[in-house]
Design a protein around this motif. Structure first.
Motif, PDB file in Angstrom:
ATOM      1  N   SER A   1     -49.106 -36.205  23.841  1.00 26.08           N
ATOM      2  CA  SER A   1     -48.553 -36.895  22.683  1.00 26.08           C
ATOM      3  C   SER A   1     -47.617 -38.005  23.160  1.00 26.08           C
ATOM      4  O   SER A   1     -47.912 -38.716  24.118  1.00 26.08           O
ATOM      5  CB  SER A   1     -47.829 -35.896  21.778  1.00 26.08           C
ATOM      6  OG  SER A   1     -47.294 -36.552  20.653  1.00 26.08           O
TER       7      SER A   1
ATOM      8  N   GLU B   1     -49.772 -33.807  17.406  1.00 21.88           N
ATOM      9  CA  GLU B   1     -48.825 -32.689  17.514  1.00 21.88           C
ATOM     10  C   GLU B   1     -49.107 -31.631  16.452  1.00 21.88           C
ATOM     11  O   GLU B   1     -49.016 -30.420  16.722  1.00 21.88           O
ATOM     12  CB  GLU B   1     -47.388 -33.198  17.434  1.00 21.88           C
ATOM     13  CG  GLU B   1     -47.015 -34.045  18.648  1.00 21.88           C
ATOM     14  CD  GLU B   1     -45.555 -34.427  18.702  1.00 21.88           C
ATOM     15  OE1 GLU B   1     -44.780 -34.041  17.789  1.00 21.88           O
ATOM     16  OE2 GLU B   1     -45.168 -35.126  19.665  1.00 21.88           O
ATOM     17  N   GLN B   2     -49.465 -32.060  15.265  1.00 15.46           N
ATOM     18  CA  GLN B   2     -49.780 -31.082  14.220  1.00 15.46           C
ATOM     19  C   GLN B   2     -51.101 -30.370  14.518  1.00 15.46           C
ATOM     20  O   GLN B   2     -51.243 -29.165  14.248  1.00 15.46           O
ATOM     21  CB  GLN B   2     -49.828 -31.766  12.852  1.00 15.46           C
ATOM     22  CG  GLN B   2     -49.889 -30.808  11.677  1.00 15.46           C
ATOM     23  CD  GLN B   2     -48.623 -29.980  11.508  1.00 15.46           C
ATOM     24  OE1 GLN B   2     -47.804 -29.867  12.404  1.00 15.46           O
ATOM     25  NE2 GLN B   2     -48.466 -29.376  10.339  1.00 15.46           N
ATOM     26  N   LEU B   3     -52.054 -31.080  15.099  1.00 16.56           N
ATOM     27  CA  LEU B   3     -53.277 -30.418  15.553  1.00 16.56           C
ATOM     28  C   LEU B   3     -52.941 -29.365  16.595  1.00 16.56           C
ATOM     29  O   LEU B   3     -53.497 -28.258  16.579  1.00 16.56           O
ATOM     30  CB  LEU B   3     -54.249 -31.443  16.146  1.00 16.56           C
ATOM     31  CG  LEU B   3     -54.922 -32.414  15.166  1.00 16.56           C
ATOM     32  CD1 LEU B   3     -55.712 -33.472  15.939  1.00 16.56           C
ATOM     33  CD2 LEU B   3     -55.836 -31.681  14.198  1.00 16.56           C
ATOM     34  N   THR B   4     -52.046 -29.701  17.499  1.00 20.92           N
ATOM     35  CA  THR B   4     -51.644 -28.764  18.555  1.00 20.92           C
ATOM     36  C   THR B   4     -51.111 -27.473  17.964  1.00 20.92           C
ATOM     37  O   THR B   4     -51.525 -26.367  18.339  1.00 20.92           O
ATOM     38  CB  THR B   4     -50.578 -29.415  19.457  1.00 20.92           C
ATOM     39  OG1 THR B   4     -51.141 -30.575  20.091  1.00 20.92           O
ATOM     40  CG2 THR B   4     -50.076 -28.449  20.516  1.00 20.92           C
ATOM     41  N   ARG B   5     -50.183 -27.581  17.032  1.00 21.44           N
ATOM     42  CA  ARG B   5     -49.585 -26.387  16.429  1.00 21.44           C
ATOM     43  C   ARG B   5     -50.626 -25.578  15.652  1.00 21.44           C
ATOM     44  O   ARG B   5     -50.669 -24.344  15.727  1.00 21.44           O
ATOM     45  CB  ARG B   5     -48.440 -26.790  15.498  1.00 21.44           C
ATOM     46  CG  ARG B   5     -47.268 -27.487  16.201  1.00 21.44           C
ATOM     47  CD  ARG B   5     -46.148 -27.730  15.202  1.00 21.44           C
ATOM     48  NE  ARG B   5     -45.093 -28.548  15.788  1.00 21.44           N
ATOM     49  CZ  ARG B   5     -44.990 -29.863  15.639  1.00 21.44           C
ATOM     50  NH1 ARG B   5     -45.881 -30.520  14.899  1.00 21.44           N
ATOM     51  NH2 ARG B   5     -44.005 -30.530  16.212  1.00 21.44           N
ATOM     52  N   SER B   6     -51.444 -26.278  14.888  1.00 20.24           N
ATOM     53  CA  SER B   6     -52.418 -25.588  14.031  1.00 20.24           C
ATOM     54  C   SER B   6     -53.499 -24.919  14.858  1.00 20.24           C
ATOM     55  O   SER B   6     -53.903 -23.785  14.575  1.00 20.24           O
ATOM     56  CB  SER B   6     -53.027 -26.576  13.037  1.00 20.24           C
ATOM     57  OG  SER B   6     -52.028 -27.096  12.175  1.00 20.24           O
TER      58      SER B   6
ATOM     59  N   SER C   1     -48.185 -38.083  15.946  1.00 19.56           N
ATOM     60  CA  SER C   1     -47.707 -37.035  15.048  1.00 19.56           C
ATOM     61  C   SER C   1     -48.875 -36.154  14.617  1.00 19.56           C
ATOM     62  O   SER C   1     -48.763 -34.918  14.570  1.00 19.56           O
ATOM     63  CB  SER C   1     -47.035 -37.664  13.825  1.00 19.56           C
ATOM     64  OG  SER C   1     -46.557 -36.676  12.948  1.00 19.56           O
ATOM     65  N   ALA C   2     -50.012 -36.768  14.337  1.00 19.46           N
ATOM     66  CA  ALA C   2     -51.206 -36.003  13.974  1.00 19.46           C
ATOM     67  C   ALA C   2     -51.628 -35.098  15.127  1.00 19.46           C
ATOM     68  O   ALA C   2     -51.995 -33.935  14.915  1.00 19.46           O
ATOM     69  CB  ALA C   2     -52.348 -36.958  13.602  1.00 19.46           C
TER      70      ALA C   2
ATOM     71  N   HIS D   1     -42.773 -37.606  17.146  1.00 21.70           N
ATOM     72  CA  HIS D   1     -41.808 -36.919  16.286  1.00 21.70           C
ATOM     73  C   HIS D   1     -40.520 -37.717  16.106  1.00 21.70           C
ATOM     74  O   HIS D   1     -39.492 -37.175  15.753  1.00 21.70           O
ATOM     75  CB  HIS D   1     -41.511 -35.514  16.829  1.00 21.70           C
ATOM     76  CG  HIS D   1     -41.290 -35.481  18.319  1.00 21.70           C
ATOM     77  ND1 HIS D   1     -42.310 -35.259  19.214  1.00 21.70           N
ATOM     78  CD2 HIS D   1     -40.185 -35.643  19.057  1.00 21.70           C
ATOM     79  CE1 HIS D   1     -41.838 -35.284  20.449  1.00 21.70           C
ATOM     80  NE2 HIS D   1     -40.542 -35.522  20.374  1.00 21.70           N
TER      81      HIS D   1
END
Length: 254
Positions: free
Chosen positions: A141, A163-168, A160-161, A146
């Protein structure tokens, strides 16, 4: 690497995109030095060959990760060569400085294609093999994934997208033994700004401004980032998933 250094990736297989220069090149070399068989992927054959010359454990594949069918081709190349896949490093990406007043549809599309869609398709193609090996994905990233970036909102939005893919994905895949993490580099001495089409005097000015704001007083080196990619991907780190690790010399504190 000294003979006393543990080869935690011995006999394991990794794919690293954007391996022709910068963070990707440093990561391919660091993983190879830790025992991994590495497939370095990029668009420039000459640059990839330079990476391959750095270590005998590195093989290369010239491929545009955004092309139709590229993800399946890349993954199958690694699996057919070594019989397994343990790690996908989604490093390939582009930056763009584009103020809202200069918004261009093609720039937005290209940013999301390379920074979001291509990593998603590579992860999809790699997943069956990562399930088999209890492997992991590391997404690269940016500190701007962030924090806001005036004049570069769409680039920041792609990170940012990611990072959200990473968490999900981490939450989704944890029951299957697949870990997903991200490294978020701060300003790093790579050719990313030049590749974005900025003139050298502008790049020099931006880098000088970044250096002034970084508490440690220097830009990151590709090896600074690569070493942490290797650490967070370590097969022994089975309790670490869904994390975004920022490596930025303390920039976030300023």
């Amino acid at each position: 690497m000294s003979s006393s250094t543990p080869l935690h990736f011995s006999d394991r297989v990794a794919i690293v995109t954007g391996a022709g220069s910068g963070i990707g090149q440093a990561t391919a070399i660091a993983l190879a030095a830790s025992g991994a068989h590495v497939l370095g992927v990029g668009r420039r054959q000459e640059a990839l060959e330079e990476t391959a010359r750095a270590h005998s454990n590195i093989a290369v594949l010239s491929s545009d990760v955004c092309e139709e069918g590229a993800a399946d081709k890349i993954v199958s190349t690694a699996v057919e060569r070594w019989g397994r896949l343990d790690l996908l490093v989604n490093n390939a990406g582009i930056a763009a400085l584009m103020p809202l007043a200069e918004t261009d549809r093609a720039v937005i599309t290209n940013l999301f294609e390379l920074n979001v869609t291509a990593p998603s398709l590579l992860a999809h193609a790699a997943l069956p093999h990562l399930r088999d090996s209890s492997g992991s994905i590391v997404n690269v990233s940016s500190t701007y994934g962030h924090r806001p970036l005036a004049g570069g909102a769409h680039y920041a939005a792609t990170k940012s997208a990611l990072e959200q893919l990473t968490r999900s994905w981490a939450l989704e895949l944890a029951p299957e033994g697949v870990r997903v993490n991200a490294i978020a580099p701060g300003p790093t001495a790579t050719d990313v700004l030049t590749a974005a089409g900025l003139p050298e005097d502008t790049v020099t000015q931006i880098r000088a401004g970044e250096r002034e704001r970084i508490p440690t007083g220097r830009l990151g080196a590709p090896k600074d980032i690569a070493d942490w990619i290797v650490r967070i991907a370590d097969p022994q780190g089975t309790y670490v998933t869904g994390q975004i690790l920022t490596i930025d010399g303390g920039l976030e504190l300023s």
